[in-house]
Design a protein around this motif. Structure first.
Motif, PDB file in Angstrom:
ATOM      1  N   TYR A  32     -23.334   1.254  15.558  1.00  0.00           N
ATOM      2  CA  TYR A  32     -23.241   2.712  15.456  1.00  0.00           C
ATOM      3  C   TYR A  32     -24.383   3.315  16.260  1.00  0.00           C
ATOM      4  O   TYR A  32     -25.556   3.219  15.864  1.00  0.00           O
ATOM      5  CB  TYR A  32     -23.316   3.153  13.991  1.00  0.00           C
ATOM      6  CG  TYR A  32     -23.235   4.649  13.790  1.00  0.00           C
ATOM      7  CD1 TYR A  32     -22.005   5.309  13.781  1.00  0.00           C
ATOM      8  CD2 TYR A  32     -24.386   5.421  13.603  1.00  0.00           C
ATOM      9  CE1 TYR A  32     -21.924   6.683  13.593  1.00  0.00           C
ATOM     10  CE2 TYR A  32     -24.312   6.790  13.412  1.00  0.00           C
ATOM     11  CZ  TYR A  32     -23.072   7.420  13.408  1.00  0.00           C
ATOM     12  OH  TYR A  32     -22.994   8.785  13.220  1.00  0.00           O
ATOM     13  N   TYR A  36     -24.955   6.660  17.215  1.00  0.00           N
ATOM     14  CA  TYR A  36     -24.853   8.118  17.235  1.00  0.00           C
ATOM     15  C   TYR A  36     -25.915   8.860  16.425  1.00  0.00           C
ATOM     16  O   TYR A  36     -25.809  10.070  16.244  1.00  0.00           O
ATOM     17  CB  TYR A  36     -23.460   8.542  16.762  1.00  0.00           C
ATOM     18  CG  TYR A  36     -22.342   8.020  17.636  1.00  0.00           C
ATOM     19  CD1 TYR A  36     -22.265   8.370  18.976  1.00  0.00           C
ATOM     20  CD2 TYR A  36     -21.379   7.149  17.118  1.00  0.00           C
ATOM     21  CE1 TYR A  36     -21.243   7.888  19.783  1.00  0.00           C
ATOM     22  CE2 TYR A  36     -20.348   6.665  17.921  1.00  0.00           C
ATOM     23  CZ  TYR A  36     -20.285   7.033  19.249  1.00  0.00           C
ATOM     24  OH  TYR A  36     -19.275   6.551  20.056  1.00  0.00           O
ATOM     25  N   ALA A  61     -21.482   6.427  24.006  1.00  0.00           N
ATOM     26  CA  ALA A  61     -22.406   7.521  23.727  1.00  0.00           C
ATOM     27  C   ALA A  61     -23.012   7.932  25.063  1.00  0.00           C
ATOM     28  O   ALA A  61     -23.763   7.151  25.662  1.00  0.00           O
ATOM     29  CB  ALA A  61     -23.488   7.106  22.736  1.00  0.00           C
ATOM     30  N   TYR A  89     -18.380   1.372  21.394  1.00  0.00           N
ATOM     31  CA  TYR A  89     -18.409   2.836  21.306  1.00  0.00           C
ATOM     32  C   TYR A  89     -19.182   3.425  22.474  1.00  0.00           C
ATOM     33  O   TYR A  89     -20.189   2.863  22.920  1.00  0.00           O
ATOM     34  CB  TYR A  89     -19.046   3.276  19.980  1.00  0.00           C
ATOM     35  CG  TYR A  89     -18.258   2.810  18.786  1.00  0.00           C
ATOM     36  CD1 TYR A  89     -17.101   3.484  18.381  1.00  0.00           C
ATOM     37  CD2 TYR A  89     -18.629   1.660  18.081  1.00  0.00           C
ATOM     38  CE1 TYR A  89     -16.353   3.031  17.303  1.00  0.00           C
ATOM     39  CE2 TYR A  89     -17.879   1.207  17.004  1.00  0.00           C
ATOM     40  CZ  TYR A  89     -16.743   1.905  16.620  1.00  0.00           C
ATOM     41  OH  TYR A  89     -15.991   1.449  15.562  1.00  0.00           O
ATOM     42  N   GLU A 106     -16.598  10.271  27.343  1.00  0.00           N
ATOM     43  CA  GLU A 106     -16.755  11.604  26.765  1.00  0.00           C
ATOM     44  C   GLU A 106     -15.967  12.675  27.513  1.00  0.00           C
ATOM     45  O   GLU A 106     -15.678  13.738  26.952  1.00  0.00           O
ATOM     46  CB  GLU A 106     -18.233  11.954  26.672  1.00  0.00           C
ATOM     47  CG  GLU A 106     -18.961  11.076  25.657  1.00  0.00           C
ATOM     48  CD  GLU A 106     -20.384  11.510  25.378  1.00  0.00           C
ATOM     49  OE1 GLU A 106     -20.920  12.372  26.126  1.00  0.00           O
ATOM     50  OE2 GLU A 106     -20.976  10.991  24.398  1.00  0.00           O
TER      51      GLU A 106
END
Length: 411
Positions: free
Chosen positions: A386, A388, A334, A332, A281
């Motif tokens: 996923y 998010y 997060a 991914y 991030e």
């Protein structure tokens, strides 16, 4: 050998065909209460620190064309009421599931393929619209679907039709979107331009507009595009594209769509197939999965961490080896976690708070194995994940098993 690149970007033709028709059968949810991860299992599924909330098999989500299998998955949170929806890609269609009550997911319907069937179908979201591509299926184009239509579905499931189809491409492997700018990047469109990224303005979602392309560096299998806000001050505020280009990673400045600028490229030891990755991030590190190194070199799941403090001089910072020989697929970031769809080993969750270290840069802190048969080196199991949703629920699309909804234990 370099691929022969050819250029065939046609004027996009948009088909507007918004409608839906009911299907005869309604699905039955397979779980109605949270199944806790206890003594290493949630029902039949091996697990650590993640509970099973819901599950809908791929046989329900897909239509009957070919041999239905799961592929990509993405999510949409309705900004008007915070309801959460899973967008579940399969070999022959894209299914839409209301997962707001994760122990009672509702299959609302599906949007069938715009051409043939194949393993690869990918979906992303911008401005309450879904954008869907498929690979190896002929003249599919990019389907555009208005997700607000999911708010009022009577008698689900229904057969949806697209709101528009962008026909400036045929088959593409993936679509990635920089949501800050409203630009879609279509990658792996071999039949259109050899596979380099194609830039499409989607600020008016039902009227996508071609902006340009980059073909000088060959085929991109997957990519991420960000509005850069990292430590390389020279590039802050610019649109940075990082492509997973089979035998290397590629870094481009794509701010000017008519004149993309190559910043760098980098390969790494024992490269087999640079498949997909994601920035941390803070935009400092890029975490890459190589899809074929486990199979080609006999190693356990390998994840590579690149330091991009200087975008023009990326370096390999460290390597993580997982506990199984399963192949890594999509991953991914997060916050301080990296979520990997690890094929036969299911979803693995890694703590990346120590990612700058030269060793022990990532630590596994949990998993949910959607493919309990084995953890072998094969193309079965979890395709994508996923992580998010604001609720904290996580969705996984399993090639063989379909949609899984999981949640961290104790939350």
């Amino acid at each position: 050998m370099k691929r022969l690149l050819f250029y065939l970007i046609s004027i996009p033709f948009l088909v507007s065909c918004s409608s839906s028709t009911p299907e005869p059968d309604s699905p039955e949810p397979t779980t109605n209460s949270r199944v806790l991860c206890e003594n290493g299992f949630a029902d039949e599924y091996p697990c650590n620190n993640y509970d099973l909330m819901g599950h809908i098999p791929v046989s329900t989500l897909a239509n009957s064309m070919g041999t239905p299998e799961g592929s990509d998955v993405w999510g949409w949170t309705d900004p008007t009421n915070n309801k959460e929806y899973a967008l579940v890609a399969t070999t022959n269609s894209t299914a839409f599931v209301d997962v707001s009550n994760p122990t009672n997911p509702i299959f609302l319907g599906r949007l069938d393929t715009n051409a043939g069937t194949n393993y690869w179908r990918d979906v992303k979201v911008f401005n309450n619209f879904a954008f869907i591509v498929a690979d190896g299926v002929g003249e599919h184009g990019m389907q555009v679907f208005d997700l607000t239509r999911l708010r009022n579905v009577n008698n689900p499931p229904v057969n949806f039709t697209a709101d528009a189809v962008y026909s400036g491409v045929e088959s593409c492997h993936n679509v990635v979107i920089n949501e800050d700018k409203g630009v879609a990047y279509l990658v792996g469109c071999r039949s259109t331009n050899g596979g380099g990224p194609i830039f499409v303005d989607i600020t008016n979602p039902t009227n996508p507009t071609y902006l340009g392309q980059h073909t000088d560096d060959g085929y991109s299998h997957d990519a991420q595009v960000i509005t850069y806000n990292g430590s390389d001050s020279e590039h802050v505020g610019k649109e940075i594209y990082i492509g997973s280009n089979e035998n290397e990673i590629l870094v481009l400045d794509v701010t000017d769509k008519s004149n993309p600028v190559k910043l760098s490229s980098l390969n790494y030891p024992q490269v087999a197939y640079a498949h997909q990755g994601w920035f941390t991030e803070d935009h400092r590190y890029f975490i890459l999965g190589d899809e074929l190194d486990e199979q080609n070199f006999g190693m356990n799941t390998r994840t590579l961490i690149f330091d991009l403090q200087d975008l023009e001089n990326p370096v390999l910072s460290s390597t993580y080896l997982g506990p199984t020989a399963a192949i890594d697929h999509n991953g991914y970031v997060a916050q301080n976690n990296f979520y990997i769809a690890n094929y036969t080993a299911g979803m693995r969750v890694l703590d990346i708070s120590n990612i700058g270290a030269s060793s022990n840069s990532m630590t596994e802190i949990g998993y949910f194995d959607t493919y309990p048969s084995n953890n072998g080196t094969s193309f079965n199991g979890a395709w994508s994940v996923y992580p998010y949703f604001p609720s904290g629920n996580i969705i996984i699309n399993d090639i063989n098993g379909g949609l899984f909804i999981v949640r961290k234990s104790g939350t």
